[in-house]
Design a protein around this motif. Structure first.
Motif, short mmCIF file in Angstrom:
data_model
loop_
_atom_site.label_atom_id
_atom_site.label_comp_id
_atom_site.label_asym_id
_atom_site.label_seq_id
_atom_site.Cartn_x
_atom_site.Cartn_y
_atom_site.Cartn_z
N VAL A 49 0.63 -1.19 0.09
CA VAL A 49 -0.09 0.05 0.09
C VAL A 49 0.87 1.20 -0.11
O VAL A 49 0.74 2.19 -0.99
N PRO A 50 1.81 1.45 0.96
CA PRO A 50 2.79 2.49 0.96
C PRO A 50 3.41 2.88 -0.53
O PRO A 50 3.38 4.20 -0.86
N PRO A 51 4.03 1.91 -1.01
CA PRO A 51 4.58 2.31 -2.11
C PRO A 51 3.49 2.77 -3.54
O PRO A 51 3.87 3.37 -4.25
N ALA A 52 2.56 2.24 -3.33
CA ALA A 52 1.19 2.09 -4.27
C ALA A 52 0.87 3.93 -4.23
O ALA A 52 0.63 4.45 -5.01
N ILE A 53 0.60 4.15 -2.91
CA ILE A 53 0.30 5.64 -2.71
C ILE A 53 1.47 6.57 -3.29
O ILE A 53 1.21 7.55 -4.02
#
Length: 103
Positions: A49-53
């Motif tokens: 999730v964090p890298p996708a954001i």
């Protein structure tokens, strides 16, 4: 019906007896916590999730740092205004306001 008050002096004495002496130090801020198996599974499922954001934001590292600095300044300004410590009469122009906060 009137309730009786607890014996504060007896409770205080029990606490005093439980406290370490000057030569003993007890650090009560230390806590040991572990994830449940369900929590560990959730952590694993959400790792991407964090890298996708970050990819969706589309900003470089320097731009993200600038946005973070501005958001911190905005937060500080709002908190100061809400507490009555803000400067001015609320009619400030863009770019002016309380002192900048640093990251």
């Amino acid at each position: 019906m009137r309730r009786s008050r607890p014996d504060i002096s007896r409770a205080r004495a029990q606490v005093d007896d439980a406290l370490p002496g000057e030569d003993e130090r007890l650090d009560v801020r230390v806590a040991d916590g572990r994830l449940t198996p369900q929590g560990a599974a959730l952590r694993e499922r959400t790792r991407t999730v964090p890298p996708a954001i970050g990819d969706a934001i589309g900003l470089g590292d320097d731009e993200i740092k600038t946005v973070q600095k501005l958001l911190r300044r905005l937060t500080t300004n709002v908190e100061q205004h809400a507490s009555g410590k803000g400067k001015g009469n609320g009619n400030s122009s863009a770019g002016s306001g309380p002192a900048e906060s640093t990251p």
